[in-house]
Design a protein around this motif. Sequence first.
Motif, short mmCIF file in Angstrom:
data_model
loop_
_atom_site.label_atom_id
_atom_site.label_comp_id
_atom_site.label_asym_id
_atom_site.label_seq_id
_atom_site.Cartn_x
_atom_site.Cartn_y
_atom_site.Cartn_z
N MET A 71 31.14 -31.31 29.13
CA MET A 71 31.83 -31.19 27.85
C MET A 71 31.08 -31.92 26.73
O MET A 71 31.11 -31.49 25.57
N THR A 72 30.39 -33.01 27.07
CA THR A 72 29.57 -33.69 26.07
C THR A 72 28.47 -32.75 25.57
O THR A 72 28.20 -32.68 24.36
N LEU A 73 27.86 -32.01 26.48
CA LEU A 73 26.80 -31.08 26.07
C LEU A 73 27.37 -29.91 25.27
O LEU A 73 26.71 -29.41 24.35
N TYR A 74 28.58 -29.50 25.57
CA TYR A 74 29.21 -28.45 24.75
C TYR A 74 29.66 -29.00 23.39
O TYR A 74 29.67 -28.26 22.41
N THR A 75 30.02 -30.28 23.34
CA THR A 75 30.23 -30.90 22.02
C THR A 75 28.95 -30.82 21.21
O THR A 75 28.96 -30.44 20.02
N LEU A 76 27.84 -31.19 21.83
CA LEU A 76 26.55 -31.14 21.15
C LEU A 76 26.22 -29.73 20.71
O LEU A 76 25.74 -29.51 19.59
N ASP A 77 26.50 -28.75 21.56
CA ASP A 77 26.18 -27.37 21.18
C ASP A 77 27.05 -26.89 20.03
O ASP A 77 26.59 -26.11 19.19
N GLY A 78 28.30 -27.34 19.97
CA GLY A 78 29.13 -27.02 18.82
C GLY A 78 28.55 -27.58 17.54
O GLY A 78 28.55 -26.92 16.48
N LEU A 79 28.01 -28.80 17.61
CA LEU A 79 27.35 -29.39 16.44
C LEU A 79 26.06 -28.63 16.10
O LEU A 79 25.72 -28.46 14.92
N LEU A 80 25.33 -28.20 17.11
CA LEU A 80 24.13 -27.41 16.86
C LEU A 80 24.47 -26.12 16.11
O LEU A 80 23.74 -25.70 15.19
N ASP A 81 25.58 -25.52 16.47
CA ASP A 81 26.04 -24.31 15.78
C ASP A 81 26.28 -24.59 14.30
O ASP A 81 25.83 -23.85 13.42
N VAL A 82 26.97 -25.70 14.02
CA VAL A 82 27.24 -26.10 12.63
C VAL A 82 25.93 -26.35 11.88
O VAL A 82 25.74 -25.91 10.74
N LEU A 83 25.01 -27.07 12.52
CA LEU A 83 23.75 -27.41 11.87
C LEU A 83 22.89 -26.18 11.62
O LEU A 83 22.18 -26.09 10.60
N GLU A 84 22.94 -25.22 12.52
CA GLU A 84 22.19 -23.98 12.32
C GLU A 84 22.71 -23.22 11.10
O GLU A 84 21.92 -22.73 10.28
N TRP A 85 24.03 -23.16 10.98
CA TRP A 85 24.61 -22.54 9.79
C TRP A 85 24.21 -23.30 8.53
O TRP A 85 23.82 -22.70 7.52
N ALA A 86 24.29 -24.62 8.59
CA ALA A 86 23.97 -25.43 7.42
C ALA A 86 22.51 -25.25 6.99
O ALA A 86 22.20 -25.17 5.79
N ASN A 87 21.60 -25.19 7.96
CA ASN A 87 20.19 -25.01 7.63
C ASN A 87 19.90 -23.64 7.07
O ASN A 87 18.86 -23.43 6.43
N ASP A 88 20.82 -22.70 7.29
CA ASP A 88 20.72 -21.37 6.66
C ASP A 88 21.45 -21.31 5.33
O ASP A 88 21.57 -20.25 4.73
N ASP A 352 16.45 -32.32 21.95
CA ASP A 352 15.34 -31.92 21.07
C ASP A 352 15.81 -30.92 20.02
O ASP A 352 15.37 -30.98 18.85
N ASP A 353 16.68 -30.01 20.40
CA ASP A 353 17.22 -29.05 19.43
C ASP A 353 17.99 -29.79 18.33
O ASP A 353 17.89 -29.45 17.14
N PHE A 354 18.75 -30.80 18.73
CA PHE A 354 19.50 -31.60 17.75
C PHE A 354 18.55 -32.33 16.81
O PHE A 354 18.75 -32.36 15.60
N LEU A 355 17.50 -32.89 17.36
CA LEU A 355 16.52 -33.60 16.53
C LEU A 355 15.81 -32.65 15.56
O LEU A 355 15.56 -33.00 14.41
N THR A 356 15.49 -31.47 16.03
CA THR A 356 14.83 -30.49 15.15
C THR A 356 15.73 -30.13 13.99
O THR A 356 15.27 -30.05 12.82
N LEU A 357 17.01 -29.94 14.25
CA LEU A 357 17.92 -29.50 13.20
C LEU A 357 18.32 -30.63 12.27
O LEU A 357 18.69 -30.38 11.11
#
Length: 362
Positions: A71-88, A352-357
């Motif tokens: 669930m921690t990793l899915y929390t992170l993936d939810g944040l990655l989703d938000v960050l991907e939208w924000a970077n767009d 690493d995906d989190f750091l990139t974003l």
Amino acid sequence: MTFAAAPLHHARPDFATRVHGTLMGGALGDAFGYLVEFDSLADIVNAHGPSGLQDLAAAGSPVHFSDDTQMTLYTLDGLLDVLEWANDGVGADINACQWLAYLRWLKTQKVPVPGHAPAQPPRWIDAQTVLHHRRHPGNACLSGLGTGEMGTVARPVNPDSKGCGTVMRSAPYGLLPHVEAETVYKISSEAASLTHGHPAARQSSGAFSWLIHQLVIGGLSLRAAAQSAQARAAAEPAADPALLARLDAALTLSANEPLSGDDLTEALGLGWVAEEALAVALYCVLVTESSAASPAEHFRTAVPLAANHSGDSDSTAALAGNLLGALYGEAALPAQWLAVVEAPELIRRLADDFLTLTTGAA
């Protein structure tokens, strides 16, 4: 007898190593505690000797992590989703993205998602079959998500539940850079409402993410960060008294000789509920700080202390691992433990995906 804590002198870790350390430290602690999660202290001692379980590397390979890391990793993936939208250049509802991520996690647990719930296209994490094993997920997480309704503070699911299924998944919020600590607290506490409605569950989650943020982004010492989290919890309107009492006990008792086993859980709780899990983990990291010669030794001392008891061993040890990784970065992670834990490359990829974003570079 009272002693003065003497924090380790170590090079200030950079943001990248703290991100990796927080996530991997939580997974190591989780895997360690999961080995004894449902055992009484007497059973642990009978199986592992008077000191209990001490070495993850002795358990064989691979050592599985539990639903806490999933669930921690899915929390992170939810944040990655938000960050991907924000970077767009597109704003996204953070809690809605988290809900969608947890609904995708629910599918990995072979639990049907109600037809009226929204569906999100699969993401990279969903194809990682190592996350599809059912590792004793919390009842409130399953039932809250299984309603197909998005829980909120105003309209909670499981309104009386304060299980530790909130706080154990909330470390990633504390890693967000360029965000005020108050915003981190709000994001974390609101996300807790997706599955748990009790104020202690929300406020414990917010306090834990605040604590991680003060270590990683604020650069505070361990005790200063803990005191900051305690002050933020106390400032909450209608602050939960059980949470405040547990945090106060963790800070006060950690200035004395260490408690262990059932003496520890008698003082701070078994960890099955959110405020107890947070208090046990925080206490174990604080009370062992002054006696450790290195970050890795601190980890090898604090995590077993957080796990060897009759309570929710994987959650308390996972939170301790998160805190140690946030404090020291990857220097805290015992190399022998990294060699046996399950799917480290998956955790590194998401970090690493989190750091990139967030920074532009892994």
